[in-house]
Design an enzyme around this catalytic site. Structure first.
Site, mmCIF file in Angstrom:
data_model
loop_
_atom_site.group_PDB
_atom_site.id
_atom_site.type_symbol
_atom_site.label_atom_id
_atom_site.label_comp_id
_atom_site.label_asym_id
_atom_site.label_seq_id
_atom_site.Cartn_x
_atom_site.Cartn_y
_atom_site.Cartn_z
ATOM 1 N N GLY A 119 -4.526 -4.437 -3.720
ATOM 2 C CA GLY A 119 -5.533 -3.411 -4.003
ATOM 3 C C GLY A 119 -4.774 -2.175 -4.412
ATOM 4 O O GLY A 119 -4.113 -1.553 -3.583
ATOM 5 N N HIS A 120 -4.795 -1.859 -5.693
ATOM 6 C CA HIS A 120 -4.019 -0.729 -6.213
ATOM 7 C C HIS A 120 -4.987 0.363 -6.662
ATOM 8 O O HIS A 120 -5.821 0.125 -7.532
ATOM 9 C CB HIS A 120 -3.139 -1.182 -7.381
ATOM 10 C CG HIS A 120 -2.089 -2.177 -6.977
ATOM 11 N ND1 HIS A 120 -1.196 -2.735 -7.846
ATOM 12 C CD2 HIS A 120 -1.787 -2.705 -5.754
ATOM 13 C CE1 HIS A 120 -0.388 -3.565 -7.196
ATOM 14 N NE2 HIS A 120 -0.748 -3.570 -5.924
ATOM 15 N N ASP A 165 0.809 -1.222 0.000
ATOM 16 C CA ASP A 165 0.000 0.000 0.000
ATOM 17 C C ASP A 165 0.844 1.275 0.000
ATOM 18 O O ASP A 165 0.455 2.300 0.569
ATOM 19 C CB ASP A 165 -0.971 0.011 1.195
ATOM 20 C CG ASP A 165 -1.835 -1.237 1.220
ATOM 21 O OD1 ASP A 165 -2.194 -1.708 0.125
ATOM 22 O OD2 ASP A 165 -2.130 -1.737 2.320
ATOM 23 N N LYS A 216 1.711 2.090 -5.144
ATOM 24 C CA LYS A 216 2.269 1.545 -6.387
ATOM 25 C C LYS A 216 1.332 1.790 -7.568
ATOM 26 O O LYS A 216 1.767 2.123 -8.660
ATOM 27 C CB LYS A 216 2.514 0.030 -6.245
ATOM 28 C CG LYS A 216 3.511 -0.317 -5.148
ATOM 29 C CD LYS A 216 3.632 -1.819 -4.950
ATOM 30 C CE LYS A 216 2.416 -2.488 -4.359
ATOM 31 N NZ LYS A 216 2.066 -2.101 -2.989
ATOM 32 N N GLN A 239 1.950 -6.254 -3.396
ATOM 33 C CA GLN A 239 2.446 -6.390 -2.025
ATOM 34 C C GLN A 239 3.754 -5.591 -1.902
ATOM 35 O O GLN A 239 3.846 -4.509 -2.453
ATOM 36 C CB GLN A 239 2.648 -7.854 -1.636
ATOM 37 C CG GLN A 239 1.361 -8.637 -1.471
ATOM 38 C CD GLN A 239 0.760 -9.128 -2.765
ATOM 39 O OE1 GLN A 239 1.399 -9.797 -3.542
ATOM 40 N NE2 GLN A 239 -0.491 -8.813 -3.012
#
Ligand code: GDP
Ligand code: IMO
Ligand code: MG
Length: 437
Positions: free
Chosen positions: A54-55, A27, A30, A237
């Protein structure tokens, strides 16, 4: 061998592949950085992990939380590849595809999914949750998306790939065999078994949605770099969650370091050029595990609220702490980062003092991150350097020289400490909020 031939042999190869990776516990931002770089990329490629990622991308005031589709998707000329190293939950992938189609974003001919990807199936999610519940107070805090169980199946030859979906009869046979065994295991946890018939009906519907996107992504990428196309690898990640280099078992299931570009997409390591490490100006971590610089006080709550640090995947409040440069230094070393992007610097505005961890002490002696297991990490004392803060809002600043002096000092210190050039500073969630150096 003639001299002329030798020179040609040793001309430097053109490296057309760049990599973006997280250098903390995930988080870092990215997705925002990949979206920025994707404008000048021909391909954006996910190569490991799954929808535990989750991007978030924010464009034209619209927020896109992406879990599987690569973060280049909002640039219509950029191709998006989900390569073999990614594990896929059809429910999540088809929902994402649907979201883009409804938004008028064309994916035909620009989204490619490897037939070698392993499938996260309903029993993987049930097992992930069952193991977490069974661990009780020692639970790891996984995303419960089935990541550990699907990767365990992959390496124990019990996995089922997208490839099997191409022949439905084979899929049904393999799924039924595995589901029956998994249901026996679920019973030992006192968890209801999955309904094989119902799940097969659902999967047969989802299958139809993704069939047109299935491709031989290995050949696609080989061709792309033989044509010198610009390829951007989107890490998920972060290094501190790597299955080998994290304080295991407080890890994710995949290797998250750039070595996974080779195994997860078939791209030879020599093709890799720039490796951009994304560093959030402070630290967050979601899930269990040691966190040396954690702030468990009101200041931590304040940064969480201001930075909106709630999981993109699970909505869980993220744990917050000061920037840990001892850990980031290790992450940059093991991943060979050649440049840095700093994110969320705007969130630190308004703090009177800002601390940065520059080393660890255990029983009075210095100890590097790399020598710590999770028990040492939980016991050590971080050594801090303190900086004076700044009050200005940074979101509209797009030149380094216009940043407040104290902010410049903070950023320069990070660069000097890591000895890696900072190329980008992100000053807000929106695409246009950044400073290029
Ligand atoms: P990722 O998993 O590394 O892609 O990061 P996430 O998307 O899970 O979390 C980063 C969050 O911070 C998202 O909500 C982004 O929109 C947001 N974000 C990214 N960069 C910045 C920044 O520079 N400033 C602020 N305020 N928010 C940012
Ligand atoms: P992005 O790509 C933050 C964490 C989980 C848990 C551990 C294991 O958005 O940065 P898993 O479900 O992978 O078995 O959980 O890893 N984790 C993440 N934390 N960001 C992520 O992805 C994460 N993906 C997994 O919270 O601690
Ligand atoms: Mg995230």
């Amino acid at each position: 061998m003639s001299k002329e031939f030798a020179i040609i042999q040793f001309l430097p190869m053109r490296n057309t592949v760049s990599v973006v990776i997280g250098t903390q516990w995930g988080d870092e931002g990215k997705g925002k950085i990949v979206d920025l770089l994707a404008e000048k990329s021909d391909y954006v490629v996910r190569f490991h992990g799954g929808n535990n990622a989750g991007h978030t991308i924010v464009v034209n005031n619209k927020k896109y939380p992406l879990h599987l589709v690569p973060s280049g998707v909002l640039h219509s000329k950029t191709n998006c590849v989900i390569a073999n190293g990614v594990v896929i939950d059809l429910e999540v992938l088809t929902a994402e595809i649907d979201m883009f189609i409804k938004d008028g974003i064309k994916l035909d001919g620009r989204l490619f999914i490897s037939e070698r990807c392993h499938l996260i199936l309903p029993y993987h999610k049930a097992l992930d949750l069952a193991f977490e519940n069974a661990r009780g107070k020692d639970k790891l805090g996984t995303t419960t998306r089935g990541i550990g169980p699907v990767l365990a199946d992959k390496v124990s030859y019990n996995g089922i790939r997208i490839y099997e979906l191409l022949n439905w009869d084979i899929f049904v046979e393999k799924f039924t065999f595995q589901a029956k065994i998994k249901n026996e295991i679920l019973k030992t946890f006192n968890v209801s078994p999955i309904d094989i018939k119902k799940e097969l009906e659902r999967l047969s519907e989802l299958r139809k949605i993704i069939l047109p996107f299935i491709a031989d992504t290995y050949q696609l990428l080989q061709k792309a770099f033989s044509e010198n196309r610009k390829i951007l690898m989107e890490g998920a990640q972060a290094v501190m969650l790597d299955v080998d280099f994290s304080p295991y078992p407080f890890s994710t299931g995949s290797n998250t370091i750039p070595g996974a570009v080779n195994t997860g997409a078939g791209i030879p390591v020599q093709k890799i050029g720039d490796i951009l490490g994304v560093v959030k100006a402070y630290t967050s971590r979601v899930g269990g595990g040691p966190f040396p610089t954690e702030l468990t006080d009101e200041l931590g709550d304040e940064i969480r609220e201001k930075g909106q640090e709630f999981g993109t995947t699970t909505g869980r409040p993220r744990r917050i702490g000061w920037l840990d440069l001892e850990a980031v230094k290790f992450a940059c070393q093991v991943s060979g980062a050649t440049e840095i992007a700093i994110t969320k610097i705007d969130i630190l505005s308004g703090l009177e003092k800002i601390k940065v961890c520059i080393g660890y002490k255990l029983n009075g002696k210095s100890i590097p991150y790399s020598s710590c297991g999770y028990q040492e990490l939980a016991k050590l004392t971080p050594v801090y350097k303190e900086f004076s803060g700044w009050t200005e809002d940074l979101t509209n600043i797009n030149k380094f020289a216009d940043l407040p002096n104290n902010c410049q000092n903070y950023i320069k210190f990070i660069e000097d400490f890591l000895k890696i050039p900072i190329k980008l500073i992100s000053t807000g969630p929106k695409r246009e909020e950044y400073i290029k150096l």
